[in-house]
Design a protein around this motif. Structure first.
Motif, PDB file in Angstrom:
ATOM      1  N   SER A 458      15.343  -5.708  14.177  1.00  0.00           N
ATOM      2  CA  SER A 458      15.676  -6.900  14.966  1.00  0.00           C
ATOM      3  C   SER A 458      14.724  -8.046  14.650  1.00  0.00           C
ATOM      4  N   ASP A 468      24.284 -10.269  12.633  1.00  0.00           N
ATOM      5  CA  ASP A 468      24.731  -8.897  12.852  1.00  0.00           C
ATOM      6  C   ASP A 468      25.837  -8.549  11.855  1.00  0.00           C
ATOM      7  N   GLU A 473      21.632  -8.085   6.568  1.00  0.00           N
ATOM      8  CA  GLU A 473      21.187  -6.984   7.423  1.00  0.00           C
ATOM      9  C   GLU A 473      21.379  -5.646   6.712  1.00  0.00           C
TER      10      GLU A 473
END
Length: 631
Positions: A458, A468, A473
């Motif tokens: 995070s 996200d 990511e």
């Protein structure tokens, strides 16, 4: 911001002061120094560290020095302070530029509506919100969208939505791109009449993260064709959420999805679901894939009076994990045919459930169902199986070349036997070019302050502005997971993001008298080459080395591991036609392969199995191996 210099530094404008700095260790004594060179840059810091930690008298590796951060002393100090204050994300674009990192750009939605017919030849790295919506008649043509971009990041939101009698063509969407993060939300939704044609979507891309939401949903008698979705793609994930759902009298053709792709995760949902009078064909899904992970849900479910055909699913694929859930389920008066499912040459794990279950008045045929799989929950009446095949003994797409079994997913020359390393041998060289985005190391003053663990993802997403479920990511998680993986038997491993950490790991394994080696250039890639003069490191005896391979990450990150029981060679690489030297290669031969997987590409290429043969390979561009220096 203050930079604290040595008290005498402000007075250093003479040769005597340079001698002073040499004595106190600010400047490397064996490296040329320009009059204006700052002794506090990351490069100068690394040179001092090299002199301190490495005892070899061989020249420093220019290859390794080229990877050092290009930041100025002021930039290095500034960004180090921002990292410590957890404020780096506020200056991320400047940081990425100064440090030569791999970062994604920030894009805002486009408000363009394009109310007239358009013919776009080239469109790159933009968000496209509305194209051809509510168009009546006419033709739109989109030829090249983000072709050949290194890191295309864009979304195409609405294309030909609610159009009537309108034709559109989409020729190329981001082919031949590298590290792709793209989404296509709606194409032809609610359109009536006309023809939609989509030819190539992300073909030949590397590390894709793709989302295609709806294609031709809620359409009325509008013909659609989709020729190719991510053919020849490498190592990523893709989803296609809905194709022709709730259509009326829609003829749809999907030719190729994920063909010839390598290590891809694919999801396809809702093909022709609850359509009326559809005529759907799906030709090839995951054909010739290598280690695919495919999930296909809902083909023609709930359809009425349509004709559905699926020609080939996962044909000639290599291992992998596949699931096909629901084909023609709860349909009415459908004609459904499935020709070939999972006829792999190397067994994977396949599950097929819900074939024609709960249907009425259907005519269903299934011709070929492949190896060692499970088939359950299918209609007990009205379904005919032509062939259920166990083909584990078949060679599939394996073929013999010069007496050896060669698998198409193992490039010729990628692995070879030690006996090939002899002067005069002609052999294929694989593509040794580095296809990752160019990046640099960060100074250890910065990497030591950055988090690097899955538990801190995070925080990392906040620092590097990763959304996200984005490619970024996924990239960071994949790299960190591999770094956190427990070492294999006999392996010592470490991931390094600074040149200082790289030196520390190499010297901790091999001692301080070390040298780093890599292949000189990429000449000879994908051609036949001749081995010229060859020299075995450590006299050609079994030794150990530290091999370092790039991992994809925002900054330059290497996965380094000790490799015991190897022989390392340096060889001139010649053009076999004129015998001229074109390259100087480094090859490593793994003598003990007993801990390798039986499905390792080396055994698919060379035959045999773990512990039965040695396996050699070249060191690719921008990878390296460290050994004890035999000066």
């Amino acid at each position: 911001m203050q930079i604290h210099l040595h008290p005498i530094a402000p007075l250093c404008f003479t040769f005597l002061c340079t001698l002073f700095l040499l004595n106190v260790g600010y400047v490397s004594s064996d490296e040329p120094q320009s009059p204006a060179e700052n002794p506090f840059t990351p490069k100068a810091s690394l040179l001092r560290y090299w002199n301190k930690e490495i005892r070899s008298t061989l020249p420093k590796s220019q290859f390794l020095l080229s990877k050092v951060s290009p930041m100025s002393a002021v930039d290095a100090a500034t960004f180090s302070k921002l990292v410590a204050q957890n404020a780096l994300s506020t200056q991320l674009p400047a940081f990425c530029s100064a440090a030569k990192l791999f970062c994604f750009p920030d894009l805002s939605p486009s408000l363009e509506k394009h109310d007239k017919d358009a013919n776009f030849a080239v469109y790159q790295n933009q968000n496209f919100s509305n194209y051809g919506n509510d168009r009546v008649g006419g033709l739109d043509s989109f030829k090249n969208y983000s072709d050949g971009e290194n890191t295309p990041l864009d979304s195409f939101r609405r294309y030909s939505r609610n159009a009537a009698g309108h034709n559109d063509k989409f020729a190329n969407y981001a082919p031949d791109s590298n590290v792709v993060d793209q989404s296509f939300n709606t194409y032809g939704t609610g359109a009536t009449g006309g023809v939609g044609e989509f030819k190539r979507y992300n073909e030949g891309v590397n590390v894709p993260n793709l989302r295609f939401s709806t294609y031709a949903d809620d359409g009325n008698r509008r013909a659609h064709s989709f020729s190719s979705y991510t053919g020849d793609a490498n190592s990523g994930s893709e989803t296609f959420a809905s194709y022709g759902k709730n259509g009326n009298g829609v003829p749809s053709d999907f030719s190729r999805y994920g063909e010839n792709s390598n290590v891809m995760g694919s999801g396809f949902s809702n093909y022709g679901e609850t359509a009326n009078g559809a005529s759907d064909t799906f030709k090839l899904y995951g054909t010739n894939g290598n280690v695919p992970a495919n999930v296909f849900r809902n083909y023609g479910d709930g359809g009425n009076s349509g004709a559905e055909s699926f020609a080939s699913y996962r044909d000639q694929a290599n291992v992998g994990d596949d699931s096909f859930e629901s084909y023609g389920k709860k349909s009415n008066a459908e004609t459904i045919n499935f020709a070939n499912y999972g006829k792999s040459f190397n067994e994977g794990t396949d599950k097929f459930s819900g074939y024609g279950q709960g249907s009425q008045g259907q005519q269903i045929g299934f011709k070929i169902y492949g190896v060692n799989n499970t088939f359950k929950d299918y209609a007990k009446k009205g379904v005919s199986f032509a062939k259920y095949t166990n083909i584990s003994s078949e060679t599939g797409s394996m073929k013999k070349v010069n007496g050896s079994v060669v698998n198409k997913w193992v490039e010729p020359g990628k692995f070879f036997r030690e006996s090939m390393l002899k002067k005069g041998t002609v052999m294929p060289m694989p593509d040794i070019r580095d296809k990752m985005p160019k990046r640099s190391f960060l100074p250890r003053t910065i990497t030591s302050k950055l988090p690097f663990s899955t538990s801190k993802i995070s925080q990392l997403k906040q620092i590097f502005r990763a959304a996200d479920n984005s490619s970024l990511e996924s990239i960071m998680l994949n790299a960190i997971n591999e770094c956190e993986r427990a070492p294999s038997a006999g392996e010592t491993k470490r991931c390094v993001g600074s040149a200082e950490d790289l030196i520390d790991f190499a010297t901790s394994v091999l001692g301080r008298n070390v040298v780093v080696r890599t292949t000189e250039n990429v000449k000879g890639s994908k051609t036949n080459v001749m081995v010229g003069s060859i020299r075995g490191i450590n006299g050609g005896k079994i030794t150990k080395s530290v091999s370092c391979h790039q991992s994809l990450y925002p900054y330059l990150l290497y996965y380094c591991h000790s490799v015991p029981k190897v022989r390392v060679y340096e060889a001139d690489i010649l053009d076999p036609k004129n015998k001229g030297k074109i390259n100087h290669g480094v090859a490593i031969c793994h003598i003990d392969t007993s801990a390798w997987s039986p499905t390792h590409g080396a055994f698919l290429s060379l035959g045999s199995g773990p512990g039965r043969i040695e396996v050699c390979h070249w060191i690719f561009e921008n990878d390296m191996t460290w050994t004890v220096a035999d000066e």
